[in-house]
Design an enzyme around this catalytic site. Structure first.
Site, PDB file in Angstrom:
ATOM      1  N   SER A  45      24.986  66.100  63.073  1.00 38.88           N
ATOM      2  CA  SER A  45      24.335  66.114  61.764  1.00 38.88           C
ATOM      3  C   SER A  45      23.585  67.430  61.539  1.00 38.88           C
ATOM      4  CB  SER A  45      23.416  64.904  61.629  1.00 38.88           C
ATOM      5  OG  SER A  45      22.997  64.736  60.286  1.00 38.88           O
ATOM      6  N   ASP A  85      31.775  57.929  57.560  1.00 41.56           N
ATOM      7  CA  ASP A  85      30.480  58.600  57.455  1.00 41.56           C
ATOM      8  C   ASP A  85      29.970  58.518  56.011  1.00 41.56           C
ATOM      9  OD1 ASP A  85      28.271  60.217  57.579  1.00 41.56           O
ATOM     10  OD2 ASP A  85      29.289  61.944  58.438  1.00 41.56           O
ATOM     11  N   HIS A  94      27.939  57.609  60.761  1.00 43.87           N
ATOM     12  CA  HIS A  94      27.433  58.977  60.877  1.00 43.87           C
ATOM     13  C   HIS A  94      27.047  59.364  62.305  1.00 43.87           C
ATOM     14  CE1 HIS A  94      25.752  62.710  59.423  1.00 43.87           C
ATOM     15  NE2 HIS A  94      24.550  62.417  59.902  1.00 43.87           N
TER      16      HIS A  94
END
Length: 381
Positions: free
Chosen positions: A187, A309, A337
């Site tokens: 991320s 995601d 995610h």
């Protein structure tokens, strides 16, 4: 949740050489100490007492291994560096240091290590499930807390802007790791990894970017907030309802009991007394904007992309694969995610296989790397 997305949702110590004994560092652990002690269930004394509320055995086990290492502290504050190459090694450092939290390897090996970063406003506990699996593959594995997040001692309130985060990671690498690494960033951690790699290419052998959040333009309008509004926003960010909602977004079909436990794990570092100051400092500094740095990455990169995601679109993952000079992609089915939490066996194997392959790929291998493979996760976790 808008706050998290806007942010990119993504005692005095002398710094000296300390000898590692197993996975602990000699020295006291009281308050801002260095290692784990055996009080209170074996958890380091610098962790918030709420660590005892965590039920997951893997999280409790990894929490016991967290220690603090001395890392030199950068005195100056630099800004506007998101798309510039600054050699911070030419700038002076103080004699003081930051006791910096991380999980260190039980065994140091000859091969280059794997170093795990974490997502926005998270900690090394994010790697609860995948870390032991990576160790089992025979790799030397570090899990590092990015400056301003995690469990480092920030009593002196150091700046937590992009330049400070970058330099802190470099000083930790220079003092304790000392070899080119496979740097793993999930991320917003992918933006941290790209920014670091472009500025300190000698420290990075390869990159693994997981559902990379690298096209956000910093913290946006939040950087212009007055402090009187920024602090309430930070308080909202650490609230249980906000953390709960975030977990519902990032995970794909896990049980409510696991979401409760992951909420407790994910907000544990927010209970440290300096968390709000560090968060506001980062928010007002402008955050990460690495879009123009991507093309300057020369290292081989593996992109891991989850098909479900809800935070970073697959289109952005494809864009990143096209813009990185030497990247391959692996797609993970039926996963949200944070695949390193949902599918730790799959992610650990992908990282291990990539880390162990020789960095110098043949032309045939490089041509193959431009393809995209889909990893089925049925009956795997």
């Amino acid at each position: 949740m808008a706050v998290a997305l806007g942010l990119g949702f993504p005692l005095h110590y002398q710094c000296g050489q300390r000898k590692l004994l197993g996975f602990r560092v000699s020295g006291g652990a009281r308050g801002g100490g260095c290692g784990a002690d055996d009080l209170g269930g074996g958890f380091p004394s610098f962790l918030p007492k709420e660590v005892h509320n965590i039920r997951d055995p893997s999280a409790r086990s990894l929490a016991r291994r967290i220690q603090r290492l001395p890392v030199q502290k950068f005195e100056g504050q630099l800004s506007g560096l998101s798309c510039r190459f600054i050699d911070l090694r030419t700038v002076g450092f103080s004699e003081s240091c930051i006791m910096s939290s991380c999980v260190t390897p039980r065994v140091h090996r000859d091969a280059n290590p794997v170093v795990l970063l974490h997502c926005f406003d998270s900690s090394c506990l994010e790697w609860t499930s995948a870390y032991p699996l990576l160790e089992d593959t025979g790799l030397e594995v570090w899990a590092i807390d990015i400056l301003g997040w995690g469990f480092s001692d920030l009593e002196r309130r150091p700046p937590c802007n992009v330049a400070s985060k970058r330099n802190h990671l470099y000083q930790l690498w220079k003092s304790h790791i000392r070899r080119p690494m496979t740097l793993v960033g999930p991320s917003l951690g992918a933006a941290v990894a790209i920014d670091f790699t472009v500025n300190f290419p000698e420290a990075v052998d390869k990159l693994v970017l997981i559902n990379a959040n690298v096209y956000a333009k910093g913290t946006g309008v939040l950087s212009n907030l007055p402090k009187s509004m920024a602090y309430p926003m930070a308080s909202l960010l650490k609230s249980i309802p906000m953390r709960w909602y975030a977990k519902l977004l990032v995970f794909n079909g896990i049980s409510l009991s696991r979401i409760v436990d992951y909420t407790n794990v994910g907000r544990l570092h927010c209970l440290l007394p300096w968390w709000e100051d560090a968060t506001v400092n980062f928010m007002l500094s402008g955050g990460y904007n690495v879009t123009c740095q991507i093309k300057h990455v020369r290292q081989k990169a593996l992109l891991i992309c989850s098909e479900r995601d809800n935070i970073v679109s697959n289109k952005l993952a494809e864009r990143l694969r096209n813009e990185l000079p030497n990247a391959s992609m692996r797609k993970v089915e039926d996963c949200g995610h944070m695949p390193h939490i949902e599918k730790p066996y799959v992610i650990a194997q992908l990282i291990a296989d990539f880390a162990k392959v020789a960095a110098a790929a043949t032309p045939e291998a490089r041509q193959h790397s431009q393809g995209v493979d889909t990893i089925s996760c049925k009956n795997k976790s």
